[in-house]
Write an enzyme that holds these catalytic residues in place. Structure first.
Site, PDB file in Angstrom:
ATOM      1  N   HIS A   1      30.080 -36.567 -22.889  1.00 24.90           N
ATOM      2  CA  HIS A   1      28.615 -36.552 -22.971  1.00 24.90           C
ATOM      3  C   HIS A   1      28.085 -35.351 -22.215  1.00 24.90           C
ATOM      4  O   HIS A   1      28.850 -34.625 -21.573  1.00 24.90           O
ATOM      5  CB  HIS A   1      28.015 -37.873 -22.488  1.00 24.90           C
ATOM      6  CG  HIS A   1      28.220 -38.201 -21.035  1.00 24.90           C
ATOM      7  ND1 HIS A   1      29.466 -38.250 -20.446  1.00 24.90           N
ATOM      8  CD2 HIS A   1      27.343 -38.509 -20.047  1.00 24.90           C
ATOM      9  CE1 HIS A   1      29.334 -38.594 -19.168  1.00 24.90           C
ATOM     10  NE2 HIS A   1      28.068 -38.743 -18.898  1.00 24.90           N
TER      11      HIS A   1
ATOM     12  N   HIS B   1      25.948 -35.032 -19.660  1.00 25.83           N
ATOM     13  CA  HIS B   1      25.606 -35.007 -18.240  1.00 25.83           C
ATOM     14  C   HIS B   1      26.396 -33.883 -17.574  1.00 25.83           C
ATOM     15  O   HIS B   1      27.571 -33.653 -17.893  1.00 25.83           O
ATOM     16  CB  HIS B   1      25.922 -36.354 -17.575  1.00 25.83           C
ATOM     17  CG  HIS B   1      24.848 -37.385 -17.785  1.00 25.83           C
ATOM     18  ND1 HIS B   1      25.077 -38.742 -17.705  1.00 25.83           N
ATOM     19  CD2 HIS B   1      23.517 -37.245 -18.058  1.00 25.83           C
ATOM     20  CE1 HIS B   1      23.943 -39.397 -17.929  1.00 25.83           C
ATOM     21  NE2 HIS B   1      22.990 -38.513 -18.152  1.00 25.83           N
TER      22      HIS B   1
ATOM     23  N   ASP C   1      27.928 -33.359 -14.847  1.00 23.02           N
ATOM     24  CA  ASP C   1      29.221 -33.535 -14.171  1.00 23.02           C
ATOM     25  C   ASP C   1      30.389 -33.636 -15.151  1.00 23.02           C
ATOM     26  O   ASP C   1      31.541 -33.750 -14.734  1.00 23.02           O
ATOM     27  CB  ASP C   1      29.196 -34.745 -13.211  1.00 23.02           C
ATOM     28  CG  ASP C   1      28.858 -36.060 -13.886  1.00 23.02           C
ATOM     29  OD1 ASP C   1      28.102 -36.046 -14.880  1.00 23.02           O
ATOM     30  OD2 ASP C   1      29.331 -37.116 -13.425  1.00 23.02           O
ATOM     31  N   HIS C   2      30.089 -33.550 -16.454  1.00 24.04           N
ATOM     32  CA  HIS C   2      31.158 -33.577 -17.462  1.00 24.04           C
ATOM     33  C   HIS C   2      31.226 -32.290 -18.276  1.00 24.04           C
ATOM     34  O   HIS C   2      32.164 -32.113 -19.050  1.00 24.04           O
ATOM     35  CB  HIS C   2      30.967 -34.768 -18.413  1.00 24.04           C
ATOM     36  CG  HIS C   2      31.073 -36.075 -17.687  1.00 24.04           C
ATOM     37  ND1 HIS C   2      32.173 -36.895 -17.796  1.00 24.04           N
ATOM     38  CD2 HIS C   2      30.235 -36.677 -16.799  1.00 24.04           C
ATOM     39  CE1 HIS C   2      32.000 -37.959 -17.007  1.00 24.04           C
ATOM     40  NE2 HIS C   2      30.831 -37.842 -16.399  1.00 24.04           N
TER      41      HIS C   2
ATOM     42  N   HIS D   1      35.995 -41.437 -11.574  1.00 25.31           N
ATOM     43  CA  HIS D   1      34.551 -41.225 -11.560  1.00 25.31           C
ATOM     44  C   HIS D   1      33.918 -41.954 -10.369  1.00 25.31           C
ATOM     45  O   HIS D   1      32.921 -42.662 -10.487  1.00 25.31           O
ATOM     46  CB  HIS D   1      33.939 -41.690 -12.893  1.00 25.31           C
ATOM     47  CG  HIS D   1      32.574 -41.114 -13.175  1.00 25.31           C
ATOM     48  ND1 HIS D   1      31.414 -41.774 -12.851  1.00 25.31           N
ATOM     49  CD2 HIS D   1      32.179 -39.933 -13.723  1.00 25.31           C
ATOM     50  CE1 HIS D   1      30.371 -41.039 -13.220  1.00 25.31           C
ATOM     51  NE2 HIS D   1      30.823 -39.913 -13.750  1.00 25.31           N
TER      52      HIS D   1
HETATM   53 ZN   LIG Z   1      29.505 -38.776 -14.932  1.00 27.02          ZN
HETATM   54 ZN   LIG Z   2      27.048 -39.690 -17.203  1.00 27.25          ZN
END
Ligand SMILES: [Zn+2]
Ligand SMILES: [Zn+2]
Length: 316
Positions: free
Chosen positions: A62, A64, A66-67, A269
């Site tokens: 996705h 976001h 942090d990815h 995570h």
């Molecule tokens: Zn995340």
């Molecule tokens: Zn996320």
């Protein structure tokens, strides 16, 4: 045949305590696949000796940060290192705009093609088919559109018994028939493939499930997998926060692993409120004993029953 996952980033949101945001590399028979690409993924690749030039497919869960915030940097590195081979990027709708806009505003040019596959389906979709491996994207339950990825080894040919090859002086054609399960004719007699072959190793599968709230809808995709990576952002006492932020707790990840009849669960995570992950591992193991702490730099080897062994990095 090698089938392993190396975690490059096991933290949520931002880097903390030596843990980087989400990224991991799947090695299937020496083909490398990158799943998610948080900030610092390139640093982790060089630290843990992952050759980025060997990656041709990237799967993004996705959008976001942090990815995905490590991806523009990785692409411009490829450009500077004169990559020519095309790169395939699969992710939710919007991944192309994110990358195209970033590269355009930075006046960055790549000398290679980026082939995007944008996902928007609310059901599973096979996004890669090779003779040995299929990859299926399936929807997770997060604050924005998010997909998990299932890596499934494909059935392998049967093994023809060596003593039969010698004894009957089998031709190449006969060996190929036996490998595919076909009976052969020898001196007018039908010889069943079953008698001349040993079964192939059972197929293995690995599922990446992050980020997501608890969702038993994913079970239809991941049932029976050998290994699940499922986010455990919070410990069990923070269930309300997990529900609010659409993340999962230790207990919920363990429940998914149990219902899926998985061989092993890898956690990850982690919230930055946890410096020491010992209690988180202990808690998850009370719900699902075959749990392994996902940690940056560790490589988890996938076998027919779960994880066969874990390799720790030389340095961390
Ligand atoms: Zn995340
Ligand atoms: Zn996320």
């Amino acid at each position: 045949m090698k089938f392993s996952v190396t975690i490059l980033g096991s933290n949520s949101a931002f880097p903390a305590f030596g843990r980087f945001p989400s990224a991991q590399v799947i090695n299937f028979n020496e083909s490398l696949f990158l799943v998610d690409c948080g900030e610092g993924t390139q640093i982790q690749m060089s630290r843990y000796k992952i050759r980025r030039s060997r990656i041709d497919h990237i799967f993004i869960s996705h959008l976001h940060g942090d990815h995905v915030y490590g991806l523009p940097g990785l692409l411009t590195s490829y450009a500077q290192l004169s990559r020519r081979e095309p790169l395939r990027i699969t992710g939710p709708k919007g991944i192309r705009e994110l990358i195209d806009t970033t590269l355009k505003l930075s006046h960055a040019r790549t000398g290679f093609d980026i082939l995007f596959t944008e996902l928007s389906a609310d059901h599973g979709e096979t996004v890669l088919r090779t003779p040995g491996l299929h990859v299926t994207a399936f929807p997770l339950n997060h604050r924005i559109t998010t997909y998990g990825y299932l890596f499934e080894e494909q059935p392998r040919p049967l093994n023809v018994r060596k003593e039969c090859i010698d004894m009957y002086q089998l031709t190449t054609e006969q060996i190929l028939d036996l490998k595919s399960g076909k009976d052969i004719i020898l001196n007018g007699n039908t010889i069943p493939a079953l008698e001349m072959t040993l079964p192939a190793e059972p197929e293995r599968a690995y599922a990446y499930c992050s980020d997501t709230a608890y969702s038993d809808k994913i079970l239809e995709y991941i049932r029976g997998v050998q290994v699940i990576y499922h986010e455990t952002t919070f410990m069990d006492d923070l269930g309300e926060l997990a529900a609010f932020s659409k993340h999962s707790t230790t207990r919920q990840a363990a429940r998914i692993a149990e219902l899926a009849k998985a061989g092993a669960l890898i956690t990850g995570h982690y919230s930055s409120r946890y410096r020491d992950l010992g209690p988180l591992l202990d808690e998850t193991r009370t719900f699902f004993p075959a749990t392994y702490l996902g940690l940056d730099g560790r490589t988890y080897h996938i076998g027919p029953e779960g994880i066969t062994h874990v390799e720790a990095p030389d340095r961390n």
